[in-house]
Design a protein around this motif. Structure first.
Motif, short mmCIF file in Angstrom:
data_model
loop_
_atom_site.label_atom_id
_atom_site.label_comp_id
_atom_site.label_asym_id
_atom_site.label_seq_id
_atom_site.Cartn_x
_atom_site.Cartn_y
_atom_site.Cartn_z
N TYR A 122 45.01 4.01 -11.92
CA TYR A 122 44.89 3.41 -10.88
C TYR A 122 46.43 2.68 -10.55
CZ TYR A 122 40.11 4.87 -9.75
OH TYR A 122 39.15 5.52 -9.73
N GLN A 123 46.67 2.19 -9.39
CA GLN A 123 47.76 1.19 -9.16
C GLN A 123 47.18 0.16 -9.33
OE1 GLN A 123 49.90 2.08 -5.58
NE2 GLN A 123 50.43 4.16 -6.54
N VAL A 124 48.02 -1.11 -9.38
CA VAL A 124 47.39 -2.41 -9.46
C VAL A 124 46.78 -2.70 -8.42
CG1 VAL A 124 48.16 -4.83 -9.98
CG2 VAL A 124 49.09 -3.15 -11.33
N ASN A 125 47.05 -2.45 -7.20
CA ASN A 125 46.50 -2.90 -5.85
C ASN A 125 45.21 -2.19 -5.95
OD1 ASN A 125 48.08 -0.46 -5.58
ND2 ASN A 125 47.97 -0.63 -3.25
N GLU A 126 45.13 -1.20 -6.79
CA GLU A 126 43.49 -0.45 -6.75
C GLU A 126 42.68 -1.04 -7.81
OE1 GLU A 126 45.58 3.64 -5.18
OE2 GLU A 126 45.20 3.34 -7.40
N ALA A 127 42.80 -2.01 -8.48
CA ALA A 127 42.33 -2.89 -9.71
C ALA A 127 40.82 -3.01 -9.13
CB ALA A 127 43.10 -4.00 -10.11
N LEU A 128 40.15 -3.35 -10.37
CA LEU A 128 38.74 -3.86 -10.03
C LEU A 128 38.53 -5.04 -9.66
CD1 LEU A 128 35.80 -3.15 -10.21
CD2 LEU A 128 35.70 -3.44 -12.69
N HIS A 129 38.13 -5.50 -8.52
CA HIS A 129 37.87 -7.08 -8.31
C HIS A 129 36.21 -7.20 -8.54
CE1 HIS A 129 41.94 -7.92 -6.29
NE2 HIS A 129 41.66 -6.54 -5.90
N MET A 130 36.09 -7.96 -9.72
CA MET A 130 34.51 -8.12 -10.05
C MET A 130 33.90 -9.31 -9.70
SD MET A 130 35.43 -7.35 -13.95
CE MET A 130 36.73 -8.75 -14.09
N ALA A 219 48.19 11.63 -1.37
CA ALA A 219 48.12 10.13 -2.05
C ALA A 219 49.17 9.49 -1.82
CB ALA A 219 47.62 10.22 -3.36
N GLU A 220 50.48 9.81 -1.94
CA GLU A 220 51.47 8.92 -1.82
C GLU A 220 51.79 8.59 -0.33
OE1 GLU A 220 56.40 9.49 -2.50
OE2 GLU A 220 54.82 11.01 -3.07
N GLN A 221 51.42 9.57 0.48
CA GLN A 221 51.48 9.16 1.82
C GLN A 221 50.69 7.93 2.47
OE1 GLN A 221 54.12 10.60 3.85
NE2 GLN A 221 54.42 11.29 1.66
N LEU A 222 49.37 8.07 1.84
CA LEU A 222 48.37 7.01 1.94
C LEU A 222 48.46 5.76 1.10
CD1 LEU A 222 45.44 9.53 2.18
CD2 LEU A 222 46.49 8.32 4.20
N CYS A 223 49.68 5.86 0.45
CA CYS A 223 49.80 4.38 -0.61
C CYS A 223 48.77 4.57 -1.47
CB CYS A 223 50.20 3.15 0.37
SG CYS A 223 51.54 3.54 1.45
N MET A 224 48.37 5.52 -2.30
CA MET A 224 47.60 5.46 -3.16
C MET A 224 47.78 6.11 -4.39
SD MET A 224 43.96 5.90 -1.25
CE MET A 224 43.24 4.46 0.06
N SER A 225 47.48 5.84 -5.67
CA SER A 225 47.38 6.87 -6.48
C SER A 225 46.81 8.04 -6.47
CB SER A 225 47.00 6.05 -8.13
OG SER A 225 45.95 5.75 -7.93
#
Length: 297
Positions: A122-130, A219-225
Motif C-alpha cells: 500500500y502507499q503511505v496515504n493508504e496506511a492504517l489509522h489505528m 488504480a493509478e487513475q484513481l490515485c491508489m496502489s
C-alpha cells in the motif's frame, strides 16, 4: 542526486537510529529510548512496520509526498524507498518499529503466507489509522518480541519470533478490515469512479491504442496502489478488480454481438490482441463461445 540510506539488513537501520542490535534478523525499536536523528530517505531490503505517533510532513514513498497523522501504521517490504530528504535538521521519532529480514522466514509457513499481507504494497496515504485499542495491541505484541530478544537464544527462539510476527500481521489484516468497513461511503465513491473510468475508457477510444484496461492503470487513475485498490474492490463487491473489468468487457461484447458484428471485429474493437483471446474469455465467463451465444439469444 539525493543521498539514500541502504538498509540492507536489520543492523543497518539499527545503526542509523542508534539502536543496539539484539538479533541479526529481528529488531523492535521503542523510539522514545533513542536520541534525535537526521532525516533520511531509506531503501529497505527488510520488512518493516512503523507505528508512528508523531505528525510528519513531506514523507515520501516512491516519488510521491504525503502528510500523515499520529497513530499511523506504515508497512514496508523489501525494495521500497521511503522517508524524508535530509535537510540538515534533527528530529525525534515518536512510536515503535518492528523490522525483520526475509531470511528469518525461510522454510517457515509464514514465508508462503507473505503474499496474503497485501498492505505491504500500500502507499503511505493508504496506511492504517489505528484506534487506541488497536495501537495498544500491537505495542503489547512488540514488547513480547522485545522480551524474547532479551532471552538467551535457544533452538525454539526462531519459531517463537516468527509466531509473534505472524500474529502481528494477522492483527493488521483485522485492523485493515475494520478500516475498510468504517470507510464504506468513501469506498462506494471509489467504486462509482471506477465504473465511470471504465466506461469513459471505451467512450473516449483509449482501448484502440491501449488495449484492454488493466487493474494497475485503473488504480493509478484513481490515485491508489494496485494492492489497496484491489483489496477495496474485493471487500466491497466480492469480485476482484480484474473480474470487474472482465465482466464489463463481456457485457460490451454481448451488446456488439447482438448488433450482428463479426466476432473478430468485436474483439479488435474492444482492445483484444487476437479474436481467440476474446473467445476464450467469453467462454470462461459466459459458458459458451460468442457465436454460440448469438445463436441462443
Amino acid at each position: 542526486m539525493p543521498k539514500i540510506l541502504n538498509a540492507k539488513t536489520v543492523h543497518d537501520y539499527n545503526a542509523y537510529v542508534g539502536h543496539a542490535d539484539q538479533h541479526p534478523l529481528v529488531s523492535v525499536i521503542d523510539y522514545a529510548a533513542l536520541p534525535p536523528i537526521r532525516h533520511s530517505r531509506t531503501r529497505f531490503s527488510v520488512y518493516a512496520l512503523f507505528l508512528r505517533d508523531d505528525c510528519l510532513e513531506d514523507l515520501t514513498y516512491g516519488c510521491s509526498k504525503y502528510d500523515y497523522r499520529e497513530g499511523t501504521l506504515i508497512c514496508v517490504s523489501p525494495g521500497q524507498i521511503g522517508g524524508v530528504e535530509d535537510n540538515g535538521e534533527v528530529f525525534r521519532i515518536e512510536g515503535w518499529a518492528l523490522l525483520f529480514s526475509p531470511e528469518l522466514l525461510h522454510g517457515t509457513p509464514l514465508a508462503a503466507r507473505m503474499k496474503e499481507f497485501t498492505f505491504f504494497a500500500y502507499q503511505v496515504n493508504e496506511a492504517l489509522h489505528m484506534t487506541a485499542e488497536e495501537r495498544a495491541t500491537l505495542i503489547a505484541l512488540m514488547k513480547q518480541i522485545q522480551e524474547e530478544l532479551c532471552r538467551h537464544p535457544d533452538v525454539h527462539q526462531r519459531t517463537i519470533l516468527v509466531a509473534y510476527i505472524e500474529l502481528i500481521l494477522n492483527f493488521c489484516l483485522r485492523f485493515y478490515e475494520r478500516q475498510f468497513a468504517t470507510r464504506k461511503s468513501s469506498n462506494h465513491d471509489v467504486l462509482a469512479r471506477f465504473e465511470t473510468l471504465l466506461h469513459d475508457y471505451y467512450k473516449e477510444g483509449r482501448h484502440l491504442s491501449g488495449g484492454l484496461p488493466g487493474v494497475g492503470w485503473c488504480a493509478e487513475q484513481l490515485c491508489m496502489s494496485a494492492n489497496y485498490f484491489g483489496d477495496l474492490v474485493k471487500r466491497e463487491t466480492g469480485q476482484t478488480a480484474g473480474e470487474h473489468i472482465r465482466r464489463m468487457v463481456i457485457d460490451l461484447a454481448k451488446e456488439q454481438l447482438m448488433d450482428g458484428q463479426p466476432v473478430s471485429t468485436v474483439a479488435y474493437d474492444l482492445g483484444f490482441d487476437y479474436p481467440q483471446h476474446m473467445t476464450r474469455l467469453f467462454k470462461k465467463e459466459v459458458g459458451c463461445t460468442p457465436n454460440e451465444y448469438r445463436m441462443q439469444v
